[in-house]
Design a protein around this motif. Structure first.
Motif, PDB file in Angstrom:
ATOM      1  N   ALA A  37      27.054 -52.823  26.266  1.00  0.00           N
ATOM      2  CA  ALA A  37      27.108 -51.463  25.702  1.00  0.00           C
ATOM      3  C   ALA A  37      28.276 -50.648  26.243  1.00  0.00           C
ATOM      4  O   ALA A  37      28.106 -49.528  26.720  1.00  0.00           O
ATOM      5  CB  ALA A  37      25.781 -50.731  25.942  1.00  0.00           C
ATOM      6  N   MET A  38      29.477 -51.216  26.144  1.00  0.00           N
ATOM      7  CA  MET A  38      30.680 -50.471  26.532  1.00  0.00           C
ATOM      8  C   MET A  38      31.042 -49.573  25.356  1.00  0.00           C
ATOM      9  O   MET A  38      31.415 -50.049  24.289  1.00  0.00           O
ATOM     10  CB  MET A  38      31.811 -51.434  26.871  1.00  0.00           C
ATOM     11  CG  MET A  38      33.013 -50.763  27.485  1.00  0.00           C
ATOM     12  SD  MET A  38      34.219 -51.941  28.156  1.00  0.00           S
ATOM     13  CE  MET A  38      33.573 -52.169  29.804  1.00  0.00           C
ATOM     14  N   TRP A  39      30.907 -48.254  25.534  1.00  0.00           N
ATOM     15  CA  TRP A  39      30.893 -47.309  24.423  1.00  0.00           C
ATOM     16  C   TRP A  39      31.921 -46.192  24.529  1.00  0.00           C
ATOM     17  O   TRP A  39      32.332 -45.789  25.618  1.00  0.00           O
ATOM     18  CB  TRP A  39      29.531 -46.604  24.369  1.00  0.00           C
ATOM     19  CG  TRP A  39      28.414 -47.384  23.809  1.00  0.00           C
ATOM     20  CD1 TRP A  39      28.466 -48.540  23.088  1.00  0.00           C
ATOM     21  CD2 TRP A  39      27.024 -47.060  23.947  1.00  0.00           C
ATOM     22  NE1 TRP A  39      27.202 -48.938  22.762  1.00  0.00           N
ATOM     23  CE2 TRP A  39      26.301 -48.060  23.262  1.00  0.00           C
ATOM     24  CE3 TRP A  39      26.339 -46.014  24.565  1.00  0.00           C
ATOM     25  CZ2 TRP A  39      24.906 -48.052  23.189  1.00  0.00           C
ATOM     26  CZ3 TRP A  39      24.958 -45.993  24.493  1.00  0.00           C
ATOM     27  CH2 TRP A  39      24.255 -47.012  23.809  1.00  0.00           C
ATOM     28  N   GLY A  96      31.485 -45.432  28.674  1.00  0.00           N
ATOM     29  CA  GLY A  96      30.086 -45.590  29.035  1.00  0.00           C
ATOM     30  C   GLY A  96      29.743 -47.073  29.038  1.00  0.00           C
ATOM     31  O   GLY A  96      30.342 -47.858  28.300  1.00  0.00           O
ATOM     32  N   ALA A  97      28.775 -47.477  29.868  1.00  0.00           N
ATOM     33  CA  ALA A  97      28.371 -48.880  29.895  1.00  0.00           C
ATOM     34  C   ALA A  97      26.913 -49.016  30.316  1.00  0.00           C
ATOM     35  O   ALA A  97      26.402 -48.226  31.106  1.00  0.00           O
ATOM     36  CB  ALA A  97      29.258 -49.680  30.831  1.00  0.00           C
ATOM     37  N   ASN A  98      26.268 -50.015  29.750  1.00  0.00           N
ATOM     38  CA  ASN A  98      24.918 -50.476  30.081  1.00  0.00           C
ATOM     39  C   ASN A  98      23.792 -49.688  29.419  1.00  0.00           C
ATOM     40  O   ASN A  98      22.627 -50.085  29.522  1.00  0.00           O
ATOM     41  CB  ASN A  98      24.677 -50.534  31.588  1.00  0.00           C
ATOM     42  CG  ASN A  98      25.568 -51.537  32.290  1.00  0.00           C
ATOM     43  OD1 ASN A  98      26.354 -52.234  31.653  1.00  0.00           O
ATOM     44  ND2 ASN A  98      25.467 -51.611  33.608  1.00  0.00           N
ATOM     45  N   ASP A  99      24.096 -48.550  28.774  1.00  0.00           N
ATOM     46  CA  ASP A  99      23.052 -47.796  28.060  1.00  0.00           C
ATOM     47  C   ASP A  99      21.819 -47.582  28.933  1.00  0.00           C
ATOM     48  O   ASP A  99      20.697 -47.912  28.561  1.00  0.00           O
ATOM     49  CB  ASP A  99      22.663 -48.525  26.771  1.00  0.00           C
ATOM     50  CG  ASP A  99      21.645 -47.759  25.934  1.00  0.00           C
ATOM     51  OD1 ASP A  99      21.728 -46.530  25.896  1.00  0.00           O
ATOM     52  OD2 ASP A  99      20.768 -48.407  25.323  1.00  0.00           O
ATOM     53  N   GLY A 157      26.269 -46.223  33.492  1.00  0.00           N
ATOM     54  CA  GLY A 157      26.638 -44.827  33.291  1.00  0.00           C
ATOM     55  C   GLY A 157      28.054 -44.706  32.768  1.00  0.00           C
ATOM     56  O   GLY A 157      28.492 -45.506  31.944  1.00  0.00           O
ATOM     57  N   ILE A 158      28.792 -43.727  33.284  1.00  0.00           N
ATOM     58  CA  ILE A 158      30.154 -43.455  32.838  1.00  0.00           C
ATOM     59  C   ILE A 158      31.142 -43.912  33.903  1.00  0.00           C
ATOM     60  O   ILE A 158      31.055 -43.505  35.060  1.00  0.00           O
ATOM     61  CB  ILE A 158      30.348 -41.950  32.555  1.00  0.00           C
ATOM     62  CG1 ILE A 158      29.464 -41.523  31.376  1.00  0.00           C
ATOM     63  CG2 ILE A 158      31.815 -41.642  32.259  1.00  0.00           C
ATOM     64  CD1 ILE A 158      29.439 -40.032  31.141  1.00  0.00           C
ATOM     65  N   GLY A 159      32.084 -44.762  33.494  1.00  0.00           N
ATOM     66  CA  GLY A 159      33.081 -45.274  34.414  1.00  0.00           C
ATOM     67  C   GLY A 159      34.483 -44.809  34.066  1.00  0.00           C
ATOM     68  O   GLY A 159      34.706 -44.151  33.046  1.00  0.00           O
ATOM     69  N   VAL A 160      35.442 -45.170  34.919  1.00  0.00           N
ATOM     70  CA  VAL A 160      36.850 -44.825  34.720  1.00  0.00           C
ATOM     71  C   VAL A 160      37.698 -46.065  34.992  1.00  0.00           C
ATOM     72  O   VAL A 160      37.491 -46.765  35.982  1.00  0.00           O
ATOM     73  CB  VAL A 160      37.320 -43.708  35.674  1.00  0.00           C
ATOM     74  CG1 VAL A 160      38.680 -43.185  35.253  1.00  0.00           C
ATOM     75  CG2 VAL A 160      36.303 -42.596  35.781  1.00  0.00           C
ATOM     76  N   ALA A 161      38.649 -46.320  34.103  1.00  0.00           N
ATOM     77  CA  ALA A 161      39.609 -47.398  34.315  1.00  0.00           C
ATOM     78  C   ALA A 161      41.014 -46.808  34.238  1.00  0.00           C
ATOM     79  O   ALA A 161      41.222 -45.750  33.648  1.00  0.00           O
ATOM     80  CB  ALA A 161      39.424 -48.487  33.268  1.00  0.00           C
ATOM     81  N   GLY A 203      35.422 -48.673  41.127  1.00  0.00           N
ATOM     82  CA  GLY A 203      34.517 -49.754  41.496  1.00  0.00           C
ATOM     83  C   GLY A 203      33.043 -49.455  41.312  1.00  0.00           C
ATOM     84  O   GLY A 203      32.184 -50.243  41.727  1.00  0.00           O
ATOM     85  N   LYS A 204      32.729 -48.342  40.698  1.00  0.00           N
ATOM     86  CA  LYS A 204      31.351 -47.940  40.437  1.00  0.00           C
ATOM     87  C   LYS A 204      31.378 -46.857  39.362  1.00  0.00           C
ATOM     88  O   LYS A 204      32.449 -46.311  39.045  1.00  0.00           O
ATOM     89  CB  LYS A 204      30.690 -47.404  41.702  1.00  0.00           C
ATOM     90  CG  LYS A 204      31.383 -46.169  42.265  1.00  0.00           C
ATOM     91  CD  LYS A 204      30.718 -45.673  43.547  1.00  0.00           C
ATOM     92  CE  LYS A 204      31.431 -44.425  44.072  1.00  0.00           C
ATOM     93  NZ  LYS A 204      30.793 -43.909  45.314  1.00  0.00           N
ATOM     94  N   PRO A 205      30.245 -46.500  38.775  1.00  0.00           N
ATOM     95  CA  PRO A 205      30.247 -45.419  37.786  1.00  0.00           C
ATOM     96  C   PRO A 205      30.610 -44.076  38.413  1.00  0.00           C
ATOM     97  O   PRO A 205      30.260 -43.793  39.564  1.00  0.00           O
ATOM     98  CB  PRO A 205      28.803 -45.405  37.268  1.00  0.00           C
ATOM     99  CG  PRO A 205      28.250 -46.746  37.607  1.00  0.00           C
ATOM    100  CD  PRO A 205      28.917 -47.144  38.893  1.00  0.00           C
ATOM    101  N   LEU A 206      31.316 -43.266  37.665  1.00  0.00           N
ATOM    102  CA  LEU A 206      31.600 -41.895  38.087  1.00  0.00           C
ATOM    103  C   LEU A 206      30.335 -41.051  37.982  1.00  0.00           C
ATOM    104  O   LEU A 206      30.053 -40.205  38.836  1.00  0.00           O
ATOM    105  CB  LEU A 206      32.701 -41.306  37.202  1.00  0.00           C
ATOM    106  CG  LEU A 206      33.047 -39.838  37.399  1.00  0.00           C
ATOM    107  CD1 LEU A 206      33.727 -39.634  38.739  1.00  0.00           C
ATOM    108  CD2 LEU A 206      33.950 -39.338  36.267  1.00  0.00           C
ATOM    109  N   ILE A 207      29.567 -41.267  36.916  1.00  0.00           N
ATOM    110  CA  ILE A 207      28.275 -40.601  36.713  1.00  0.00           C
ATOM    111  C   ILE A 207      27.259 -41.701  36.440  1.00  0.00           C
ATOM    112  O   ILE A 207      27.371 -42.427  35.450  1.00  0.00           O
ATOM    113  CB  ILE A 207      28.333 -39.607  35.539  1.00  0.00           C
ATOM    114  CG1 ILE A 207      29.433 -38.567  35.763  1.00  0.00           C
ATOM    115  CG2 ILE A 207      26.977 -38.922  35.347  1.00  0.00           C
ATOM    116  CD1 ILE A 207      29.665 -37.638  34.581  1.00  0.00           C
TER     117      ILE A 207
END
Length: 325
Positions: free
Chosen positions: A92-94, A110-113, A122-126, A140-144
């Motif tokens: 669920a990469m959204w 967003g990922a994993n729903d 949650g919400i990540g950053v790349a 290396g982890k979700p921001l939220i």
């Protein structure tokens, strides 16, 4: 015979070139494939679109991007981000959001729903050095990674205010939050009153927030209805601050039963030099019943003399060629 083959080749090439030259509208969808939740931006005098790959959640393990010089012809950049490079994401990469800052490109996703704070995601950053990537996990982890004010951590949009402050605006499950981003996009900074997540949910909000400034006013837009249904649509509000308060004005994008169903989850392109506005969104073809069969489209967005957004006319033709040179 060789002469005839050569003659036929040149005839077909000339015909193809003539057809290409005759293309004056983008057409809708603007590129092939099932894609939704498009984030449209301008980088380096090019149009870019970063959409969700519209498929069952377990197959949504990458993000593609598309670029264009003229809004008509789009180049695909496959797998600009992949869960293989994001250890905590597995499905669920959204709904990507992207900004350029200090010659770096930051792709929020967003990922994993996740359905509760007990789940990982949650919400990540790349981050990448080029719009086409490749992108790598920034922290290396979700921001939220949890629920705040009832908002599921999905559907993020990153907004740069007039004073240079970056905000992340996000939320599913009919709740929308705004939070301040640190300058390195690795953490969130509390507001002066000590609160980190402020709810700005307007009436009718479901998901898919988007914000822009026009003539000093903050236009806040969002999606309403169910994403698989015909009632999926976009509404908006106007305020004097990114914090609102936002009072719903009305819908400006919805389905046309004669063209397509479920038009929603959008973004906006502004050609500042020519004062042209476009709305980029997804919709479902009339021939499709699968909820994931969504296409990315573009149409003109305009305003009346009071600054209100006029209802968008969704079309099969799309928009005319427009370069950024």
């Amino acid at each position: 015979m060789k002469f005839l083959r050569t003659l036929l080749f040149f005839a077909l090439s000339s015909a193809s070139a003539a057809i290409a030259q005759q293309k004056i509208n983008s057409g809708n969808p603007i590129f092939k494939g099932w894609y939704a939740d498009p984030e449209a931006v301008i980088f380096n005098k090019q149009y870019w679109v970063y959409p969700t790959y519209s498929a069952p959640y377990k197959e949504q393990v990458f993000l593609d991007a598309f670029s264009s010089n003229d809004l008509l012809n789009w180049k695909k950049h496959p797998h600009v981000l992949d869960t293989a490079g994001v250890k905590w994401a597995n499905k669920a990469m959204w709904a990507p959001a992207i900004v350029e800052k200090d010659r770096k490109y930051y792709l929020f996703f967003g990922a994993n729903d996740i359905q509760s704070d007990k789940e990982s995601g949650g919400i990540g950053v790349a981050v990448a050095d080029r719009p086409e990537g490749p992108y790598k996990d920034h922290i290396g982890k979700p921001l939220i990674d949890s629920f705040h004010n009832g908002a599921q951590p999905i559907d993020q949009f990153v907004f740069k205010d007039k004073d240079g402050q970056y905000y992340i605006i996000y939320g599913g499950w009919q709740h929308c939050n705004i939070a301040r981003l640190s300058t390195d996009f690795k953490t969130l900074i509390p507001f002066k009153d000590g609160i980190t997540y402020k709810e700005i949910t307007p009436e009718g909000y479901v998901e898919g927030p988007y914000m822009f400034v026009r003539n000093g006013k903050y236009y806040f837009m969002w999606s309403e209805g169910g994403w698989t249904g015909p009632d999926y649509s976009v509404a908006y509000a106007i305020a004097d601050s990114p914090m609102g308060p936002f009072k719903r004005i009305g819908k400006i994008l919805k389905q046309d039963p004669g063209i397509a169903r479920g038009a929603g989850h959008h973004s906006v392109i502004y050609n500042r030099k020519k004062d042209l506005w476009y709305i980029v969104y997804h919709r479902r073809p009339l021939t499709e019943t699968d909820g994931n069969h969504r296409e990315t489209c573009i149409d003109v967005m305009s305003f009346d003399e009071k600054g209100l957004i006029k209802p968008v006319v969704i079309t099969k033709e799309g928009v005319k060629a427009q370069r950024l040179d």
